[in-house]
Design a protein around this motif. Sequence first.
Motif, PDB file in Angstrom:
ATOM      1  N   VAL A 130       0.835  -1.201   0.000  1.00  0.00           N
ATOM      2  CA  VAL A 130       0.000   0.000   0.000  1.00  0.00           C
ATOM      3  C   VAL A 130       0.871   1.253   0.000  1.00  0.00           C
ATOM      4  O   VAL A 130       0.565   2.243  -0.678  1.00  0.00           O
ATOM      5  CB  VAL A 130      -0.975  -0.009   1.203  1.00  0.00           C
ATOM      6  N   SER A 131       1.974   1.225   0.730  1.00  0.00           N
ATOM      7  CA  SER A 131       2.878   2.377   0.771  1.00  0.00           C
ATOM      8  C   SER A 131       3.482   2.654  -0.600  1.00  0.00           C
ATOM      9  O   SER A 131       3.623   3.812  -1.000  1.00  0.00           O
ATOM     10  CB  SER A 131       3.984   2.144   1.791  1.00  0.00           C
ATOM     11  N   ILE A 132       3.841   1.597  -1.313  1.00  0.00           N
ATOM     12  CA  ILE A 132       4.369   1.780  -2.670  1.00  0.00           C
ATOM     13  C   ILE A 132       3.290   2.367  -3.582  1.00  0.00           C
ATOM     14  O   ILE A 132       3.558   3.279  -4.373  1.00  0.00           O
ATOM     15  CB  ILE A 132       4.885   0.442  -3.234  1.00  0.00           C
ATOM     16  N   ILE A 133       2.076   1.880  -3.440  1.00  0.00           N
ATOM     17  CA  ILE A 133       0.972   2.378  -4.266  1.00  0.00           C
ATOM     18  C   ILE A 133       0.703   3.850  -3.966  1.00  0.00           C
ATOM     19  O   ILE A 133       0.440   4.641  -4.891  1.00  0.00           O
ATOM     20  CB  ILE A 133      -0.285   1.511  -4.056  1.00  0.00           C
ATOM     21  N   VAL A 134       0.781   4.250  -2.692  1.00  0.00           N
ATOM     22  CA  VAL A 134       0.567   5.654  -2.333  1.00  0.00           C
ATOM     23  C   VAL A 134       1.638   6.535  -2.962  1.00  0.00           C
ATOM     24  O   VAL A 134       1.340   7.603  -3.523  1.00  0.00           O
ATOM     25  CB  VAL A 134       0.531   5.822  -0.795  1.00  0.00           C
ATOM     26  N   SER A 135       2.887   6.112  -2.902  1.00  0.00           N
ATOM     27  CA  SER A 135       3.961   6.902  -3.509  1.00  0.00           C
ATOM     28  C   SER A 135       3.781   7.013  -5.018  1.00  0.00           C
ATOM     29  O   SER A 135       3.951   8.095  -5.598  1.00  0.00           O
ATOM     30  CB  SER A 135       5.324   6.288  -3.204  1.00  0.00           C
ATOM     31  N   LEU A 136       3.439   5.912  -5.674  1.00  0.00           N
ATOM     32  CA  LEU A 136       3.216   5.948  -7.121  1.00  0.00           C
ATOM     33  C   LEU A 136       1.992   6.791  -7.482  1.00  0.00           C
ATOM     34  O   LEU A 136       1.992   7.478  -8.511  1.00  0.00           O
ATOM     35  CB  LEU A 136       3.059   4.526  -7.666  1.00  0.00           C
ATOM     36  N   ALA A 137       0.973   6.751  -6.631  1.00  0.00           N
ATOM     37  CA  ALA A 137      -0.221   7.556  -6.888  1.00  0.00           C
ATOM     38  C   ALA A 137       0.115   9.047  -6.821  1.00  0.00           C
ATOM     39  O   ALA A 137      -0.345   9.825  -7.672  1.00  0.00           O
ATOM     40  CB  ALA A 137      -1.320   7.213  -5.887  1.00  0.00           C
ATOM     41  N   PHE A 138       0.911   9.456  -5.838  1.00  0.00           N
ATOM     42  CA  PHE A 138       1.313  10.863  -5.766  1.00  0.00           C
ATOM     43  C   PHE A 138       2.151  11.250  -6.978  1.00  0.00           C
ATOM     44  O   PHE A 138       2.035  12.358  -7.497  1.00  0.00           O
ATOM     45  CB  PHE A 138       2.066  11.154  -4.468  1.00  0.00           C
ATOM     46  N   TYR A 139       2.996  10.344  -7.435  1.00  0.00           N
ATOM     47  CA  TYR A 139       3.810  10.610  -8.614  1.00  0.00           C
ATOM     48  C   TYR A 139       2.934  10.793  -9.859  1.00  0.00           C
ATOM     49  O   TYR A 139       3.121  11.737 -10.631  1.00  0.00           O
ATOM     50  CB  TYR A 139       4.810   9.468  -8.821  1.00  0.00           C
TER      51      TYR A 139
END
Length: 187
Positions: A130-139
Motif C-alpha cells: 500500500v505504501s508503494i501504491i501511495v507513492s506511485l499515486a502521488f507521482y
Amino acid sequence: MASSLFAQTSDTLTVTKNEKVIVVRDSLRLQEPYDPLAPSRAAFYSAVLPGLGQAYNKKYWKIPIIYIGMASGVYFYVQNDKDYDRFRNAYKRRLAGFTDDEFFGNGDTPVISNDRLIDAQKSARKNKDVSIIVSLAFYLVNIIDANVDAHLKQYNVSDDLTLEPNFEMNSINNEANYGLSLKLKLK
C-alpha cells in the motif's frame, strides 16, 4: 453687370485644443498565444522531476504537497519493511527452536503466538504494498496535475460565452417562470 465682392479680415484668435484621454486598462489579462505543446511539456517535466511541471506552470504551492505525499509513502514503506523483517526473523528463530526473540516474553509461553507472527508478517507485507501504491499515486497525480493545469492556464475566458439566469412573469396565471439562458457570440 452686377458683381459681388466679399472681403475677410484676418483673425488673430488662435484656438488650442486640449484633449484629455483616459486609458482604462482591461481587467482581463492580455491573451498570450496558444501553445499546444505546453501541457505535454509540463507533464514531461513532472515525469522527469516531480514538481518541475508545477514550477513550469507557476503553481509553486503544490510542490511541497507532492513531496510530502511521496515521502510519506516511502517512510511507511521503510517502517513496514523493518516490521516485516522483525516478525519474519522471530518466526524463523521459533521454528529453529529458539525462545529468545523479542515477542516471546520472559516465561515459558510466548506473548505472541506463531500464528499471530504469521498474521503480522502478512499485514506488514500488505502495508508495504500500500505504501508503494501511495507513492506511485502521488507521482502520477503530480504528472496529471501538471498537464491539466497547463491546459487550464491557456483556457480563454471571455464575454463570448455567457450563462445567466432568466426570470419572466407568465401573464396568464401570474406565476414566475425561471430559466437559464446561454449566449454564444461567434465572430
